[in-house]
Structures are given as C-alpha cells and as structure tokens.
Write a protein that holds these residues in place. Structure first.
Motif, PDB file in Angstrom:
ATOM      1  N   GLN A  34       0.825  -1.206   0.000  1.00 14.99           N
ATOM      2  CA  GLN A  34       0.000   0.000   0.000  1.00 14.99           C
ATOM      3  C   GLN A  34       0.854   1.249   0.000  1.00 14.99           C
ATOM      4  O   GLN A  34       0.506   2.254  -0.611  1.00 14.99           O
ATOM      5  CB  GLN A  34      -0.917  -0.001   1.225  1.00 14.99           C
ATOM      6  N   ASP A  35       2.000   1.195   0.723  1.00 16.03           N
ATOM      7  CA  ASP A  35       2.907   2.333   0.814  1.00 16.03           C
ATOM      8  C   ASP A  35       2.197   3.575   1.346  1.00 16.03           C
ATOM      9  O   ASP A  35       2.544   4.699   1.016  1.00 16.03           O
ATOM     10  CB  ASP A  35       3.539   2.613  -0.547  1.00 16.03           C
ATOM     11  N   GLY A  36       1.143   3.398   2.146  1.00 15.54           N
ATOM     12  CA  GLY A  36       0.465   4.517   2.781  1.00 15.54           C
ATOM     13  C   GLY A  36      -0.357   5.365   1.834  1.00 15.54           C
ATOM     14  O   GLY A  36      -0.737   6.475   2.170  1.00 15.54           O
ATOM     15  N   GLN A  37      -0.650   4.889   0.638  1.00 15.13           N
ATOM     16  CA  GLN A  37      -1.399   5.681  -0.339  1.00 15.13           C
ATOM     17  C   GLN A  37      -2.710   4.983  -0.662  1.00 15.13           C
ATOM     18  O   GLN A  37      -2.778   3.764  -0.712  1.00 15.13           O
ATOM     19  CB  GLN A  37      -0.578   5.851  -1.634  1.00 15.13           C
ATOM     20  N   ALA A  38      -3.718   5.777  -0.909  1.00 12.54           N
ATOM     21  CA  ALA A  38      -5.027   5.268  -1.331  1.00 12.54           C
ATOM     22  C   ALA A  38      -5.473   6.087  -2.532  1.00 12.54           C
ATOM     23  O   ALA A  38      -5.437   7.318  -2.512  1.00 12.54           O
ATOM     24  CB  ALA A  38      -6.049   5.391  -0.201  1.00 12.54           C
ATOM     25  N   TYR A  39      -5.833   5.402  -3.603  1.00 14.24           N
ATOM     26  CA  TYR A  39      -6.154   6.073  -4.850  1.00 14.24           C
ATOM     27  C   TYR A  39      -7.613   5.850  -5.214  1.00 14.24           C
ATOM     28  O   TYR A  39      -8.301   5.007  -4.654  1.00 14.24           O
ATOM     29  CB  TYR A  39      -5.265   5.539  -5.993  1.00 14.24           C
ATOM     30  N   CYS A  40      -8.038   6.608  -6.240  1.00 13.97           N
ATOM     31  CA  CYS A  40      -9.267   6.348  -6.995  1.00 13.97           C
ATOM     32  C   CYS A  40     -10.517   6.472  -6.120  1.00 13.97           C
ATOM     33  O   CYS A  40     -10.475   6.777  -4.933  1.00 13.97           O
ATOM     34  CB  CYS A  40      -9.198   4.970  -7.649  1.00 13.97           C
ATOM     35  N   LEU A  41     -11.655   6.242  -6.772  1.00 12.95           N
ATOM     36  CA  LEU A  41     -12.925   6.260  -6.065  1.00 12.95           C
ATOM     37  C   LEU A  41     -13.044   5.093  -5.096  1.00 12.95           C
ATOM     38  O   LEU A  41     -13.712   5.178  -4.071  1.00 12.95           O
ATOM     39  CB  LEU A  41     -14.084   6.216  -7.069  1.00 12.95           C
ATOM     40  N   CYS A  42     -12.376   3.970  -5.434  1.00 15.90           N
ATOM     41  CA  CYS A  42     -12.448   2.783  -4.579  1.00 15.90           C
ATOM     42  C   CYS A  42     -11.523   2.893  -3.368  1.00 15.90           C
ATOM     43  O   CYS A  42     -11.563   2.021  -2.495  1.00 15.90           O
ATOM     44  CB  CYS A  42     -12.110   1.532  -5.376  1.00 15.90           C
ATOM     45  N   ARG A  43     -10.682   3.927  -3.301  1.00 15.50           N
ATOM     46  CA  ARG A  43      -9.774   4.164  -2.180  1.00 15.50           C
ATOM     47  C   ARG A  43      -8.927   2.940  -1.848  1.00 15.50           C
ATOM     48  O   ARG A  43      -8.806   2.522  -0.709  1.00 15.50           O
ATOM     49  CB  ARG A  43     -10.539   4.599  -0.922  1.00 15.50           C
ATOM     50  N   SER A  44      -8.371   2.343  -2.892  1.00 13.82           N
ATOM     51  CA  SER A  44      -7.463   1.223  -2.698  1.00 13.82           C
ATOM     52  C   SER A  44      -6.075   1.641  -3.156  1.00 13.82           C
ATOM     53  O   SER A  44      -5.905   2.644  -3.849  1.00 13.82           O
ATOM     54  CB  SER A  44      -7.941  -0.004  -3.481  1.00 13.82           C
ATOM     55  N   SER A  45      -5.074   0.848  -2.785  1.00 13.29           N
ATOM     56  CA  SER A  45      -3.693   1.153  -3.135  1.00 13.29           C
ATOM     57  C   SER A  45      -3.195   0.305  -4.290  1.00 13.29           C
ATOM     58  O   SER A  45      -1.996   0.188  -4.498  1.00 13.29           O
ATOM     59  CB  SER A  45      -2.802   0.929  -1.913  1.00 13.29           C
ATOM     60  N   ASP A  46      -4.092  -0.300  -5.032  1.00 17.88           N
ATOM     61  CA  ASP A  46      -3.708  -1.152  -6.156  1.00 17.88           C
ATOM     62  C   ASP A  46      -3.251  -0.270  -7.316  1.00 17.88           C
ATOM     63  O   ASP A  46      -4.055   0.442  -7.924  1.00 17.88           O
ATOM     64  CB  ASP A  46      -4.901  -2.021  -6.578  1.00 17.88           C
ATOM     65  N   SER A  47      -1.949  -0.295  -7.625  1.00 19.28           N
ATOM     66  CA  SER A  47      -1.407   0.485  -8.728  1.00 19.28           C
ATOM     67  C   SER A  47      -0.944  -0.387  -9.873  1.00 19.28           C
ATOM     68  O   SER A  47      -0.213   0.068 -10.748  1.00 19.28           O
ATOM     69  CB  SER A  47      -0.235   1.336  -8.230  1.00 19.28           C
ATOM     70  N   SER A  48      -1.360  -1.659  -9.887  1.00 21.80           N
ATOM     71  CA  SER A  48      -0.955  -2.563 -10.961  1.00 21.80           C
ATOM     72  C   SER A  48      -1.795  -2.380 -12.214  1.00 21.80           C
ATOM     73  O   SER A  48      -1.377  -2.747 -13.302  1.00 21.80           O
ATOM     74  CB  SER A  48      -1.034  -4.014 -10.482  1.00 21.80           C
ATOM     75  N   ARG A  49      -2.994  -1.812 -12.065  1.00 23.41           N
ATOM     76  CA  ARG A  49      -3.856  -1.602 -13.235  1.00 23.41           C
ATOM     77  C   ARG A  49      -3.552  -0.256 -13.890  1.00 23.41           C
ATOM     78  O   ARG A  49      -2.800   0.547 -13.367  1.00 23.41           O
ATOM     79  CB  ARG A  49      -5.320  -1.662 -12.807  1.00 23.41           C
ATOM     80  N   PHE A  50      -4.177  -0.012 -15.047  1.00 21.41           N
ATOM     81  CA  PHE A  50      -4.003   1.258 -15.740  1.00 21.41           C
ATOM     82  C   PHE A  50      -4.653   2.371 -14.935  1.00 21.41           C
ATOM     83  O   PHE A  50      -5.779   2.232 -14.458  1.00 21.41           O
ATOM     84  CB  PHE A  50      -4.631   1.183 -17.136  1.00 21.41           C
ATOM     85  N   MET A  51      -3.945   3.516 -14.763  1.00 20.24           N
ATOM     86  CA  MET A  51      -4.440   4.640 -13.989  1.00 20.24           C
ATOM     87  C   MET A  51      -4.221   5.930 -14.783  1.00 20.24           C
ATOM     88  O   MET A  51      -3.317   6.005 -15.622  1.00 20.24           O
ATOM     89  CB  MET A  51      -3.732   4.732 -12.628  1.00 20.24           C
ATOM     90  N   ILE A  52      -5.061   6.922 -14.517  1.00 17.61           N
ATOM     91  CA  ILE A  52      -4.964   8.231 -15.151  1.00 17.61           C
ATOM     92  C   ILE A  52      -5.101   9.282 -14.055  1.00 17.61           C
ATOM     93  O   ILE A  52      -5.872   9.118 -13.109  1.00 17.61           O
ATOM     94  CB  ILE A  52      -6.046   8.411 -16.242  1.00 17.61           C
ATOM     95  N   GLY A  53      -4.306  10.356 -14.137  1.00 19.85           N
ATOM     96  CA  GLY A  53      -4.283  11.375 -13.111  1.00 19.85           C
ATOM     97  C   GLY A  53      -5.056  12.611 -13.500  1.00 19.85           C
ATOM     98  O   GLY A  53      -5.082  13.013 -14.675  1.00 19.85           O
ATOM     99  N   CYS A  54      -5.709  13.229 -12.509  1.00 18.07           N
ATOM    100  CA  CYS A  54      -6.435  14.483 -12.739  1.00 18.07           C
ATOM    101  C   CYS A  54      -5.424  15.626 -12.760  1.00 18.07           C
ATOM    102  O   CYS A  54      -4.562  15.730 -11.881  1.00 18.07           O
ATOM    103  CB  CYS A  54      -7.480  14.679 -11.641  1.00 18.07           C
ATOM    104  N   ASP A  55      -5.509  16.523 -13.744  1.00 18.84           N
ATOM    105  CA  ASP A  55      -4.579  17.635 -13.872  1.00 18.84           C
ATOM    106  C   ASP A  55      -4.897  18.776 -12.919  1.00 18.84           C
ATOM    107  O   ASP A  55      -4.117  19.725 -12.829  1.00 18.84           O
ATOM    108  CB  ASP A  55      -4.593  18.160 -15.315  1.00 18.84           C
ATOM    109  N   ALA A  56      -6.038  18.715 -12.205  1.00 20.78           N
ATOM    110  CA  ALA A  56      -6.384  19.781 -11.274  1.00 20.78           C
ATOM    111  C   ALA A  56      -6.010  19.400  -9.840  1.00 20.78           C
ATOM    112  O   ALA A  56      -5.243  20.097  -9.181  1.00 20.78           O
ATOM    113  CB  ALA A  56      -7.871  20.097 -11.368  1.00 20.78           C
ATOM    114  N   CYS A  57      -6.553  18.285  -9.338  1.00 24.64           N
ATOM    115  CA  CYS A  57      -6.287  17.865  -7.959  1.00 24.64           C
ATOM    116  C   CYS A  57      -5.153  16.859  -7.845  1.00 24.64           C
ATOM    117  O   CYS A  57      -4.787  16.449  -6.751  1.00 24.64           O
ATOM    118  CB  CYS A  57      -7.556  17.286  -7.331  1.00 24.64           C
TER     119      CYS A  57
END
Length: 481
Positions: A34-57
């Motif tokens: 997890q490395d202390g991070q939570a991403y996406c709407l699902c608030r999980s730390s899974d970074s193995s799938r394809f991800m896209i970042g918001c340019d504002a937040c």
C-alpha cells in the motif's frame, strides 16, 4: 550477559527477522504494497492496473473505475475528474487533435503500360496440339529455322510447322478457368430447409375430430389442433403416471429427505449457538454495569504479581517491547495499520436487533464500512476513560475457573486487563459472524434440495418417464390398488 550484549548489538531488522511470524509477514507485505497511499474512487492502493491522473487535484484514478480505457487515454491531453468539474464547471477534458485524411490528390497521368515482348512463333515454350496440318507437316529446308538461323539467341522452328491451334487453346483454358470461378457458389445465409419424405403429399390432420388437410411438412392443419392433441394425451397418460409414481419408491427422493433432515438439525444447532452468543453478550453488559457501580481499590495494583523484566517482540511491527505494556502496544499497532486499509461494500447491513458492523457511509467511494463496530479504529473511537473508572475484569483461577471476584483497580492504570471488554465483545461478534455465514450456507443447500424435489415429479418429467415397472402395472390392471 554475553548473549544480552550480542542481542543489543543486533539491528532492529535482524531482530525482526528472527521472529518472522506468518501474521507479521502478511501485515508487513500489505503495508509495503500500500505504501500509505489510497487512490481512486475505490480508495485502494492497487497500482498494478491502468491509472490516469487528474490535472487539477493530481488524484489518480483506475481506468475501469471511471470508464476510461488505456486506448482512449492516449487521445486525452488534459483530464479532469468529476469532483473537479463540479467545483469548477469551466474545467473540461481536452482531447488531442487527431489528423483527418484530406482530399486525395489527383493522380498524374499514367504512362502507357509497356507491351510485353511477344514470344517468337517458333519458340519451344509454345505448346503444340499434334493434330493440325502445321504439326504434321515436314520441314521445308529453305526457311531461316531450317537453315539454323537463330533469333534472340534461340533456335527457330520451321515456318511450315506452325501449330494453328496453339493460340486458341490458350483462350479456351482461360475461358474454362473463368467459368470455374463463376461457378463457385456463395454460402447461403439462411439454413437449408430439411424436408421430411414421410410428410410429402396430402395428409389428414392428426387433431382430434379434425377432417381438414394438414399443412405442408406438418401433421396438423393449425397450431390449435396440435395443442388439442397434446392436451388430450396429457389427460390420458398423466393420471396413470402419477399413480405409478406414488406407488414406486424413488431412491433420489429418499436421499433428499435424509439430507433435508440433516440440514434442519444443523440449522437448529446454529440457532442455539446464536442464542448462546446473545446470552453471553447480555452477561458482558451486566459485568460492565457492575464495574461502574463499584468503588476503586487503591491497593489493587500493589497486590498484583510483580512483573519481571522480560521483553517480547510485537507480532505487528517487530519491535522489542516490555511484557508489562505488551497488550497496549499491540492494540495501538493494530489500530494504526488497520486504519490504513479499507473494507467497504455498496450495501448496508440489515440485521434485526444489535448491528455488529460499523456501516459508516463514505460519500467519496459510496460504500459502507464493513469492519466490526467494536474493532473499527477509523470511525468508532474508544470512549474516554476517567480517573474514577474501575477495570471490572472478572478474575479467574487456573485460567478458566471463575472466582466470582473482579478487578477493582483503576481502569486507566491497569495494564494487565487492558481493553478486556473490547476483546470479549470482538470475540462474541466474530463467532456470531461465523455462525451467520454457516446459516446462509445451510439455507442455500436447503433451497437446492427443495428445488430438486419439486422438479423431480413435474408434468414434463412424468410424461417423458419411459421406465415400465411390470409388477406395478400388473397390480394396477388387476385393480388391487
């Protein structure tokens, strides 16, 4: 003393490796992942799938969570999430310009194709028919071919022996090939109509009392006649089949009945266990209420056994801790790492009576927390302990024998019975969850057995049943039943 000095010289990592327990392995692997991070709407730390970042937040989202594929993301220049768009409507996702094919340029005037070099008439590559006058004639002896004159490095044939059918044969072969290509039939999209020879010609309708002519390739003149015949056959055959079914025992039916009785017994045991857990929960509430009404005993901590200076290692973080404060340290470590993970569901728990789960609604992920309420460190905080609160833990002898007394030491300073009430409630709730899961499995098994018993003696099954029991049929014919 030498061993203690060696142990002090070792680093914390080496000490932790010596106590490489399975629980600590799984917990540390989860934290590293997890490395202390939570991403996406699902608030999980899974970074193995394809991800896209918001340019504002600058928040990262999984592509499958926001319905954006990796192929579509290649054409996005600036991406803004839904939350940023709602806060600032001027933000819109910007796509890259895709080059569009322009008008096709006018081709230049094509040069006339070069003519193929004609083969010499007397060349050896030309095939001869062997039947015409040219093929059967003899050499004249006067032409260039007979006088050994060559043309283009090849020896020529006599001009009197030119086959008159060689050019027409080539044309015929080309025509045959073209005809063969045209004869290839394309595959039909509609299936072939299968015709039954037994239903050819005029036939009378099979319907009861019908004198009309049947339709082509059919036994009936209309669908109504077919339904009438099927209905009359059911009325004639079904009563006899039902009587035969009731008289002949079915092995599958007996096995299903035995399995159903076994499942009902297991369900009764589960219900009794749940009732016992509710009773234990009520007794625990009475113990807590009794502790609140009692007064403190200032000498309670002095009468406890003197703790030695032994140390141990935390199964969560691996640090060396004192045995006296071990329970408090492990509890804090558990709460720290447990709050970093999320356990959610889109459905709210519906249990009559006391709800065991936290069910805190997270509007960002639109999920309900599914931790046990007594163990949830993120949403359910422990009540504040006053200086006058009594510990109230029941005292035991030989681990399991209750003495009838309870600890009257201050709850804030009693490390021996730290959060004893919370641990007992969690134990009861975990056992209750296990029994509910077992009950759910038994209900599903009962449903499957009931469905099998209901479909075994259906109308279709009885009509298609072709086993003939001679003993029962003889008794039915003689009227003994």
């Amino acid at each position: 003393m030498s061993e203690l000095k060696k142990r002090k010289k070792k680093s914390k990592e080496e000490i932790a490796k010596e106590f490489d327990l399975p629980e600590r392995k799984s917990k540390i692997a989860t934290i590293y992942k997890q490395d202390g991070q939570a991403y996406c709407l699902c608030r999980s730390s899974d970074s193995s799938r394809f991800m896209i970042g918001c340019d504002a937040c600058e928040e990262w989202y999984h592509g499958d969570c926001i319905n954006v594929s990796e192929k579509e993301a290649k054409h996005i220049k600036h991406y803004y999430c839904q939350r940023c768009k709602e806060e600032d409507p001027s933000l819109q996702t910007v796509f890259r310009l895709v080059p569009v094919a322009g008008p096709t340029p006018i081709p230049e005037e094509k040069k006339p194709p070069k003519k193929k070099k004609e083969k010499p008439i007397g060349s050896s590559s030309e095939k001869r028919c062997g039947n015409c006058d040219g093929c059967l004639a003899a050499n004249c002896g006067n032409c260039d071919g007979c006088l050994d004159h060559t043309k283009h490095g090849r020896k020529q044939r006599c001009e009197m022996r030119i086959c008159s059918n060689s050019s027409t044969r080539k044309k015929d072969r080309a025509a045959v090939k073209a005809a063969g290509r045209n004869k290839r039939r394309k595959r039909s999209l509609t299936p072939e109509v299968i015709r039954n020879p037994a239903l050819e010609g005029d036939r009378q309708c099979f319907g009861p009392g019908c004198i009309m002519t049947a339709r082509p390739q059919s036994k009936y003149c209309s669908d109504e006649c077919g339904m009438k015949l099927a209905t009359s056959r059911i009325y004639q055959v079904l009563p006899q089949r039902i009587q035969e079914w009731s008289l002949s025992p079915a092995v599958g039916e007996e096995q299903n009945k035995k399995a159903l009785e076994s499942i009902r017994m297991k369900q009764a045991i589960v219900r009794a266990t749940l009732a016992e857990l509710d009773k234990r929960h009520a007794e625990l509430d009475l113990l807590v209420e009794r502790a609140k009404r009692c007064t403190l005993d200032p000498n309670a901590l002095e009468n406890t056994d003197v703790e030695d200076e032994m140390s141990m290692y935390c199964i969560t973080c691996g640090h060396e801790i004192h045995s006296k404060t071990a329970i408090r340290h492990m509890e804090k470590c558990f709460n720290k790492y447990e709050s970093q993970a999320s356990f959610g569901s889109i459905f709210k728990t519906r249990i009559d009576g006391n709800s065991m789960f936290c069910d805190f609604y997270n509007p960002a992920s639109k999920t309900y927390c599914k931790r046990l309420r007594v163990l949830c460190p993120e949403h359910c905080k422990d009540p504040k302990i006053n200086d006058t609160d009594v510990c109230g833990c029941p005292l035991v002898r030989n681990v399991f024998q209750l003495t009838g007394e309870f600890c009257r030491a201050p709850k804030k300073n009693c490390f021996k019975h730290y959060v004893w009430e919370k641990i007992r409630r969690a134990e009861i709730d975990l056992e209750r969850v296990r029994q509910w899961l077992k009950m759910d499995e038994l209900v599903e098994q009962e449903r499957q057995i009931r469905q099998a018993m209901a479909s075994r003696a259906g109308v279709l099954g009885l009509m298609l049943h072709s086993t003939y029991n001679h003993d029962i049929m003889e008794k039915l014919c003689t009227g003994k039943f």
